[in-house]
Design a protein around this motif. Sequence first.
Motif, PDB file in Angstrom:
ATOM      1  N   ARG A 105       0.833  -1.207   0.000  1.00 51.18           N
ATOM      2  CA  ARG A 105       0.000   0.000   0.000  1.00 51.18           C
ATOM      3  C   ARG A 105       0.867   1.256   0.000  1.00 51.18           C
ATOM      4  N   LEU A 106       1.946   1.237   0.775  1.00 54.93           N
ATOM      5  CA  LEU A 106       2.782   2.425   0.888  1.00 54.93           C
ATOM      6  C   LEU A 106       3.418   2.793  -0.449  1.00 54.93           C
ATOM      7  N   TYR A 107       3.928   1.788  -1.180  1.00 50.38           N
ATOM      8  CA  TYR A 107       4.640   2.048  -2.426  1.00 50.38           C
ATOM      9  C   TYR A 107       3.799   1.750  -3.665  1.00 50.38           C
ATOM     10  N   SER A 108       2.481   1.522  -3.460  1.00 54.55           N
ATOM     11  CA  SER A 108       1.559   1.239  -4.574  1.00 54.55           C
ATOM     12  C   SER A 108       2.081   0.077  -5.420  1.00 54.55           C
ATOM     13  N   LEU A 109       2.370  -1.032  -4.767  1.00 57.75           N
ATOM     14  CA  LEU A 109       2.927  -2.196  -5.435  1.00 57.75           C
ATOM     15  C   LEU A 109       1.884  -3.284  -5.595  1.00 57.75           C
ATOM     16  N   ARG A 110       2.095  -4.123  -6.593  1.00 62.52           N
ATOM     17  CA  ARG A 110       1.319  -5.346  -6.786  1.00 62.52           C
ATOM     18  C   ARG A 110       2.237  -6.361  -7.458  1.00 62.52           C
ATOM     19  N   VAL A 111       1.779  -7.573  -7.564  1.00 61.22           N
ATOM     20  CA  VAL A 111       2.598  -8.606  -8.182  1.00 61.22           C
ATOM     21  C   VAL A 111       2.937  -8.196  -9.616  1.00 61.22           C
ATOM     22  N   GLY A 112       4.217  -8.182  -9.939  1.00 64.78           N
ATOM     23  CA  GLY A 112       4.685  -7.745 -11.252  1.00 64.78           C
ATOM     24  C   GLY A 112       5.257  -6.352 -11.267  1.00 64.78           C
ATOM     25  N   SER A 113       5.056  -5.580 -10.164  1.00 62.11           N
ATOM     26  CA  SER A 113       5.591  -4.223 -10.116  1.00 62.11           C
ATOM     27  C   SER A 113       7.099  -4.246  -9.864  1.00 62.11           C
ATOM     28  N   ALA A 114       7.712  -3.096 -10.094  1.00 61.79           N
ATOM     29  CA  ALA A 114       9.136  -2.905  -9.790  1.00 61.79           C
ATOM     30  C   ALA A 114       9.239  -2.043  -8.547  1.00 61.79           C
ATOM     31  N   TRP A 115      10.090  -2.453  -7.607  1.00 64.32           N
ATOM     32  CA  TRP A 115      10.239  -1.719  -6.343  1.00 64.32           C
ATOM     33  C   TRP A 115      11.677  -1.235  -6.209  1.00 64.32           C
ATOM     34  N   HIS A 116      11.809   0.065  -5.951  1.00 66.13           N
ATOM     35  CA  HIS A 116      13.112   0.673  -5.717  1.00 66.13           C
ATOM     36  C   HIS A 116      13.328   0.766  -4.213  1.00 66.13           C
ATOM     37  N   VAL A 117      14.355   0.144  -3.705  1.00 66.72           N
ATOM     38  CA  VAL A 117      14.635   0.193  -2.272  1.00 66.72           C
ATOM     39  C   VAL A 117      14.902   1.646  -1.888  1.00 66.72           C
ATOM     40  N   PRO A 118      14.191   2.173  -0.873  1.00 67.33           N
ATOM     41  CA  PRO A 118      14.328   3.592  -0.523  1.00 67.33           C
ATOM     42  C   PRO A 118      15.674   3.894   0.115  1.00 67.33           C
ATOM     43  N   PRO A 119      16.030   5.168   0.197  1.00 63.09           N
ATOM     44  CA  PRO A 119      17.278   5.543   0.883  1.00 63.09           C
ATOM     45  C   PRO A 119      17.216   5.129   2.355  1.00 63.09           C
ATOM     46  N   GLY A 120      18.383   5.019   2.943  1.00 57.70           N
ATOM     47  CA  GLY A 120      18.441   4.625   4.345  1.00 57.70           C
ATOM     48  C   GLY A 120      18.505   3.136   4.533  1.00 57.70           C
ATOM     49  N   ALA A 121      18.724   2.362   3.481  1.00 55.51           N
ATOM     50  CA  ALA A 121      18.809   0.906   3.572  1.00 55.51           C
ATOM     51  C   ALA A 121      20.231   0.416   3.334  1.00 55.51           C
ATOM     52  N   GLY A 122      21.208   1.241   3.637  1.00 55.73           N
ATOM     53  CA  GLY A 122      22.598   0.827   3.505  1.00 55.73           C
ATOM     54  C   GLY A 122      22.974   0.543   2.057  1.00 55.73           C
ATOM     55  N   ALA A 123      23.701  -0.573   1.883  1.00 60.03           N
ATOM     56  CA  ALA A 123      24.184  -0.920   0.546  1.00 60.03           C
ATOM     57  C   ALA A 123      23.053  -1.317  -0.381  1.00 60.03           C
ATOM     58  N   ALA A 124      21.878  -1.672   0.165  1.00 64.87           N
ATOM     59  CA  ALA A 124      20.760  -2.092  -0.672  1.00 64.87           C
ATOM     60  C   ALA A 124      19.960  -0.921  -1.213  1.00 64.87           C
ATOM     61  N   ALA A 125      20.216   0.313  -0.742  1.00 60.16           N
ATOM     62  CA  ALA A 125      19.453   1.473  -1.190  1.00 60.16           C
ATOM     63  C   ALA A 125      19.606   1.673  -2.690  1.00 60.16           C
ATOM     64  N   ALA A 172      15.431 -13.615  -1.560  1.00 61.32           N
ATOM     65  CA  ALA A 172      15.957 -14.979  -1.466  1.00 61.32           C
ATOM     66  C   ALA A 172      17.183 -14.996  -0.560  1.00 61.32           C
ATOM     67  N   PRO A 173      17.456 -16.128   0.070  1.00 61.59           N
ATOM     68  CA  PRO A 173      18.652 -16.229   0.925  1.00 61.59           C
ATOM     69  C   PRO A 173      19.926 -15.896   0.152  1.00 61.59           C
ATOM     70  N   GLY A 174      20.839 -15.185   0.828  1.00 59.71           N
ATOM     71  CA  GLY A 174      22.112 -14.822   0.219  1.00 59.71           C
ATOM     72  C   GLY A 174      22.097 -13.523  -0.540  1.00 59.71           C
ATOM     73  N   GLN A 175      20.962 -12.791  -0.551  1.00 57.32           N
ATOM     74  CA  GLN A 175      20.861 -11.566  -1.332  1.00 57.32           C
ATOM     75  C   GLN A 175      21.230 -10.317  -0.549  1.00 57.32           C
ATOM     76  N   LEU A 176      21.508 -10.451   0.766  1.00 57.48           N
ATOM     77  CA  LEU A 176      21.917  -9.293   1.565  1.00 57.48           C
ATOM     78  C   LEU A 176      23.411  -9.399   1.846  1.00 57.48           C
ATOM     79  N   ALA A 177      24.166  -8.515   1.235  1.00 58.80           N
ATOM     80  CA  ALA A 177      25.624  -8.553   1.416  1.00 58.80           C
ATOM     81  C   ALA A 177      26.024  -8.061   2.799  1.00 58.80           C
ATOM     82  N   SER A 178      25.301  -7.076   3.353  1.00 62.16           N
ATOM     83  CA  SER A 178      25.651  -6.501   4.654  1.00 62.16           C
ATOM     84  C   SER A 178      24.386  -6.377   5.506  1.00 62.16           C
ATOM     85  N   PRO A 179      23.921  -7.456   6.108  1.00 60.23           N
ATOM     86  CA  PRO A 179      22.711  -7.376   6.931  1.00 60.23           C
ATOM     87  C   PRO A 179      22.951  -6.576   8.206  1.00 60.23           C
TER      88      PRO A 179
END
Length: 856
Positions: A161-181, A205-212
């Motif tokens: 709801r916050l990012y107006s997403l649904r299955v098939g949408s593209a999501w950009h990780v917001p700022p403030g998420a470290g290396a994943a931003a 998926a597992p292994g996708q966060l380089a710096s948790p």
Amino acid sequence: MSMSTYAREDRQAREPEDPRRAAGARRALSRWALRLALREWRQRVLIVVLIAVATAATLLGIAVGSATPGTPNAGTFGTARTRVELPGSTPHLASVIARIEKAYGAGSVIEDLPITTGQAGGADLRAQDPSAPYTRPLLALDSGHYPASAGQVAVTAGLARLYSLRVGSAWHVPPGAGAAAGRIFAVTGIVEDPSNLLDEFALVAPGQLASPGDVRIFLGISMDSAAASAAGNVIPRSAIVSAPEPSNALVSPATVVLVVSVLGLVFIGLVATAAFTVMAQRRQRALGMLSSLGATEADVRFVLIADGLLAGLAGAAIGAAAAAGAWFWYYPHLETATAHRTDPLALPWPAIIIGLLLAVATSVIAAVWPGRAVAKVPVVSAISGRVDPPQLITRSLRPGILFLVGGLFLLFVSGGWDDGGGNSGRYAILAGLICCEIASALLAPFLVDRLARLAWRAPLASRLAVRDLERYRSRSGAAMAAVSFAVFIATIAIIIASVRFDDALDYTAPNMTSSQLIFYTPGNDLTQVSPGQFTPAAKLAAAKAQADTLAAQLHAPAPLELDVPVSVHVSMPGQPTQNQFGTIISLHGRGFGGTTWVATPALLKAFGISPGEVDPRADVLTVRAGLPSTGGLALVNGAYLGNPPNEPCPAGLCILSPVIQEVSKLPAGTSMPNTVITERAVRALHETPVPVGWLIQAPAALTPAQINGARQAALSAGATVETKNGQLSLGEISNGATLGGLLLALGVLSMTVGLIRSETARDLRTLTAAGASARTRRALTGVTAGVLGLLGAGLGAVAAILAGVVWAHSSLIQTFGNVPWQDIGLLVIGMPLIAAIAGWLLGGRAPSAVSGQPLE
């Protein structure tokens, strides 16, 4: 030869009955009973509804009890026996995880990286294997599919709801998420944590966060086991190791289901006994005609048993349908209140089926006892309708007293709040409650008898009503016991619920109302970090402007600035230097008062508190009822908390035994300024007020669209907002229990009074013929309902309070220190008044005729 000798010789010469003829007679009697039941459906409505109400209450209680999570283990530990939390900055993190799994067995690993969402509490970018063995209860798929490769993500409904997403949408990780931003993910599904619906996360998926940010390892081995000891300690010192709480809590779902089922059966039996006694009395003339045609006493009893079976089947079916409808309406509200996903069909079906069978069986058993009495009535007396008046049976008080003493003893040895008896303690509690309720049922007729002896000076109508209750003591006693049962359960629920809310330091309540919103300044999320951090002037001004705009969009008054008193630049052990807010603590180690706020003139004015209402000597103003009377408290500043000196309460850092004034006008929410420090105390503790947010009070409850818009506005300003969560308050729990007990007791009263007054219809015809007015008839019904309600409610409340006192004998202050006595008073006094007023208003109708009762 005498007549008796002739009759005796005739019975001796009688040949045995043909079994086929007996079976045919039973079939004929069954058909006759069914036809009579269909023809007299109006007279049976009250009885069937009584059984249906009791059955519905029992089944709904079983459903709610089984669906409510008993302990937080599933939401915190999944099915693991140990959880190890590692900071994401742990050196050689991958090798540390491999070493832990090699020593203690393969575990389930969850990696989290905090992301900023604009909502208080934020969210996490989470790497988790959906098929991992110990964390399956922490993850569920609502739609789509789980992410299986790099660049895929599944999000919770709140993030969608916050990012107006649904299955098939593209999501950009917001700022403030470290290396994943800034990373882009394709949304593959909508997920949730079914054990905690407030948990917002984006699953990769597992292994996708380089710096948790942190890592949780769930293990299937207990650190106290011999195998763990043999493996040695390979867990770093920086890790936090925790284990699930014991699952033998008093209010576990299994215990709740067991208690509700058994006590519900007792309730159904009490209701059905009163109902079938009246039914047997009403059917005496028809049964007399049946006996005159050659039916034996066994045949007459069979007819009453068939009546019980038919009424039980009808009541159980209607009750089951009503319970199903109520359950499917209520379970979404239960999910919101507990933040826990509930499968409406995942119910203890064996318990429900047994409950239905027991409802029918109890109805049949309840019909047997009056059937035996009616079968012994002489044929001529039954047909003529001139049946002997009810005989007063003098019974001993000893059985009721013995059951009461036995029940209190079982509760005494059950372990109290500590549940020292484990499973045996829970069964002792169950047995003790049942014994107390049986004692109430046995003592109820004696209360009616004693009241009748004191009614000789009462007005005529009241005297007649009370004496009718005494004459038909078996009916009125059973009805009173049923009312006492409803009040007993409601009172016990109120007492147990109040215990969780008794500690004024460990304050529990909803965080705020549905029309309130707090807009926190950047870096001061109350749910994430220690509030009171300085915000740069530019950011503070931008956040203030955004809060003003948001208030205007919600048609709310200007936002109220919320300040926290802090000590500046405090060195916390193991943490960077930061501002630390002051608070109230217990010098005896009892607790920590949480966030406190500054009682600025604007804050006091916003809540309608004038300067004259504030004690000039007060250091603290609070809405928490028990805080002013709590001993051993100190009002301290942040420096005392950051580096406690050797002195117990040094001047300038602490105010020992502060003057605390209770002010009911302050808000009660846990995230609201429910406890504020006066400006005089702020100066005495050398603290600095720091703005951490603005409170917006909307004119109506916030809609999901408005909340989402507020989150978007906060996200654009780098701030966060907090709105109401699903936490229930003591008032809501207590009011729910009171309303449930009130409605159940009033339902039993209304139908039971109708049965008793219909049984005395012949007396009412005589009174009307003698000139009794509508006022007299109203008084008869009103006094009957009021007396039954008052005695039943008083008996149930006294039994519940006695049970609570004996059970919690070692912690009476903890148990009864915060009980909302006004709700119990409403049950004991308000319910009989409502019943009496309703009886008065509805009881003035004159009988349709003064003639004799027609023959069925």
